[in-house]
Design a protein around this motif. Sequence first.
Motif, short mmCIF file in Angstrom:
data_model
loop_
_atom_site.label_atom_id
_atom_site.label_comp_id
_atom_site.label_asym_id
_atom_site.label_seq_id
_atom_site.Cartn_x
_atom_site.Cartn_y
_atom_site.Cartn_z
N UNK A 184 163.08 6.90 -7.41
CA UNK A 184 161.86 6.76 -6.59
C UNK A 184 160.64 7.30 -7.33
N UNK A 185 159.48 6.78 -6.97
CA UNK A 185 158.22 7.21 -7.56
C UNK A 185 157.54 8.19 -6.60
N UNK A 186 156.92 9.22 -7.13
CA UNK A 186 156.23 10.18 -6.26
C UNK A 186 155.18 9.48 -5.43
N UNK A 187 155.21 9.65 -4.10
CA UNK A 187 154.27 8.92 -3.24
C UNK A 187 152.82 9.34 -3.49
N UNK A 188 151.89 8.38 -3.53
CA UNK A 188 150.47 8.74 -3.64
C UNK A 188 149.97 9.37 -2.35
N UNK A 189 148.88 10.12 -2.46
CA UNK A 189 148.36 10.84 -1.30
C UNK A 189 147.87 9.92 -0.19
N UNK A 190 147.32 8.78 -0.58
CA UNK A 190 146.63 7.94 0.41
C UNK A 190 147.50 6.85 1.01
N UNK A 191 148.82 6.99 0.95
CA UNK A 191 149.69 5.93 1.45
C UNK A 191 150.75 6.49 2.39
N UNK A 192 150.80 5.95 3.57
CA UNK A 192 151.86 6.29 4.52
C UNK A 192 153.11 5.49 4.15
N UNK A 193 154.30 6.12 4.17
CA UNK A 193 155.52 5.39 3.84
C UNK A 193 155.80 4.27 4.84
N UNK A 194 156.10 3.08 4.34
CA UNK A 194 156.37 1.93 5.20
C UNK A 194 157.77 1.36 4.99
N UNK A 195 158.23 1.34 3.75
CA UNK A 195 159.55 0.79 3.45
C UNK A 195 160.58 1.91 3.38
N UNK A 196 161.84 1.52 3.33
CA UNK A 196 162.92 2.50 3.23
C UNK A 196 162.82 3.30 1.94
N UNK A 197 162.46 2.63 0.83
CA UNK A 197 162.31 3.33 -0.45
C UNK A 197 161.17 4.34 -0.40
N UNK A 198 160.07 3.97 0.25
CA UNK A 198 158.94 4.88 0.36
C UNK A 198 159.27 6.07 1.25
N UNK A 199 160.05 5.84 2.30
CA UNK A 199 160.49 6.95 3.15
C UNK A 199 161.38 7.91 2.36
N UNK A 200 162.26 7.36 1.53
CA UNK A 200 163.14 8.19 0.71
C UNK A 200 162.31 9.04 -0.26
N UNK A 201 161.29 8.42 -0.90
CA UNK A 201 160.44 9.15 -1.83
C UNK A 201 159.65 10.24 -1.10
N UNK A 202 159.16 9.93 0.11
CA UNK A 202 158.40 10.92 0.88
C UNK A 202 159.28 12.10 1.28
N UNK A 203 160.53 11.83 1.68
CA UNK A 203 161.45 12.92 2.02
C UNK A 203 161.77 13.76 0.80
N UNK A 204 161.92 13.11 -0.35
CA UNK A 204 162.19 13.85 -1.59
C UNK A 204 161.03 14.77 -1.92
N UNK A 205 159.81 14.26 -1.76
CA UNK A 205 158.62 15.09 -2.03
C UNK A 205 158.53 16.25 -1.05
N UNK A 206 158.86 16.00 0.22
CA UNK A 206 158.82 17.08 1.21
C UNK A 206 159.79 18.20 0.84
#
Length: 489
Positions: free
Chosen positions: A65-87
Motif C-alpha cells: 500500500x501507498x501512504x495515504x495523502x492528507x487531502x484524500x478520504x479513503x474510498x476503496x478497500x486498498x485505501x482503507x487498508x493503507x489508512x488503517x496501516x497509517x493509523x
Amino acid sequence: MREVDVGIPYGPAACLVSETGADVPRGLEHAELMAGAYRGEARKLLLHPYPKRGLGVNPLRADFPIRPPLNREPKTEDEEFAADTLRRMNEVLARIQELEDALDDPVSLWPRLRDAWKRAENEADPRMAEIVKQSREIGPVLQDLEHRIRRVLRRTRELTPLNRVQEMDRASMLWLSRQPGRTVAERAGPAQRILSTVRYENFDTLENRVFHAYVKLAALVAREWQREHRRAQGSDRFRMVDGFRLRCRAIARDLDDLGVGVADAGVTPNYVLMQDKGYRTVRLAWERLLRRERILDDLWAWQAQTWTDFAVLAIVLAIDELEEARLIAQSPIVWRQEAVTGRWFDQDRPLAVFWLEETRRIVEVQARPEKPGALLTLARAHVSVRITDPSRSDVPRRIAVWTPHAMERLDIQDAVDGAATTLAEIAQIASNEVMRDGLILTPAQDKPEHAISSKGKARVDAIAFDASGDSLRLGMEALRDFIRRDIWR
C-alpha cells in the motif's frame, strides 16, 4: 527468513527480513539489525524498508500500500487498508515519542512513561501529536493575525478623474505634457481624466502566502488526526482540534478571497516572517508540519524499526512493574530530532538492568547487540532478555525475543510453532548460556491474541497487540504474565 532472491518479490505479508554472509550485495536497501558468527562463518541479519510507492527494487517488493495523502478520504478497500496501516503506525510513533517527554526527568523515566502508556489504553483520551500542540498554542496567534493581515500599497498608473488625482510620477507628467490643450482641464479631454499614480491595497505578500500555506496544511493534518480518533469525539482534546481545523479553513477562504497565493515549501523568509512575532510563530509551526510530512515518508518505510523500539520499551515497562524489581543500571538514551531509518533514539547495551530483590536475580534487556553469541545468531533474534543468578554457578539464561512486523497480520500460532521448533534445535548446541525460552511480539492489527507452543524443553509465547486502546492493555497484561512466569522458571 530467507536470503535475498532478486527474482522473488517480497509482498505485504512478508516481514522484509533477510540473512546474508559477510558481504552484503551492493546497492541493497537495508538496515543491519545484527551481525554475528557461528563456527567462524559471518552472518548478518538485515531489515529492508517498505517501498514508498507500492513497488521497490533491490530487493524486489511489490503490491504494497501507498501512504495515504492528507487531502484524500479513503474510498476503496486498498485505501482503507493503507489508512488503517497509517493509523497504527502513528499510534506506535506516539508511544515512542512519549519517551521524549519522559526523558525530561531521567530519575522517574520509566514511571512517567508507564503513566503515559496507561492513558493510551483509554481510546477516549486521544494521543498527543504535533497538531494537538499547535491547536493549543497557535489558536490565539491566528485570532490576532486575522484582525491585522498585512497589506502593502501597490502603485499603478491609470486614467483618474481630475478631482481624485492625488499623485503623479514622471511618466504621468510626460503623458500629460503630450496631450493637446493649454490647461490641465483642456488636456483632460471630455472625460476629464488624466494618467496618475493610484495606490491599491495588495494582500499577496510573502508572509501572507506562508500564512495561507500554513492554515491549509494545518486543516488537513487536523482532519487526519480526527479521522484516526473518531472514538474520542467527546474529549476536550478532540473538540479543541476540531475548532482549530474550522478556524484554519475559514481563514484559508478569507485569504483566497483576498487573492493571496500559497507559498511553496522552502521559501526564504523575509523580514516580517523573521521579526513579526505572529508571522514568525506561524512560519515555525508551518515548518514543523512540513518536516512531519517528510519524516512520515521515512517512518512509513521503516515501520518495523519503530515497532522493535516499541516492543523493547514494553518489555522494560513490564519488568519495571514487578514489585521486587529495582533498576540498578540504565544506558544513556539520546533522543534524535529526526528519525533515522525509523529510529528515534540511540542507547548503549544493555538498555536497562534490574535487580530482583526477592528472587535474587539480575535481569538485562538487550536490543540490537553488537556481538551476539552463537545462540542469538542462530535464532536470528536481535532482542533478548538475559537472566543471571549471581548466587549460583549456573550459566546465564537468555530469552530470545522476535519482533516481526508486516503490513498484513501474521498467523501467530504458525509463528510460535516454528519458533519453538527452532529453539528446540538450538538448545542441543553447547554454549556458555541456556536459551530455551522465546517471545514473539507482533502487531495485532486490532485483533489481540496470545499463543503458546512447546517443543521438548523449549517454550515460546507469541503476543499480538497494538499501541493503543484495549489491544495495548491486553498485550501489556500478557507480557507482564510472561515476564513473571519466565523469570522464575
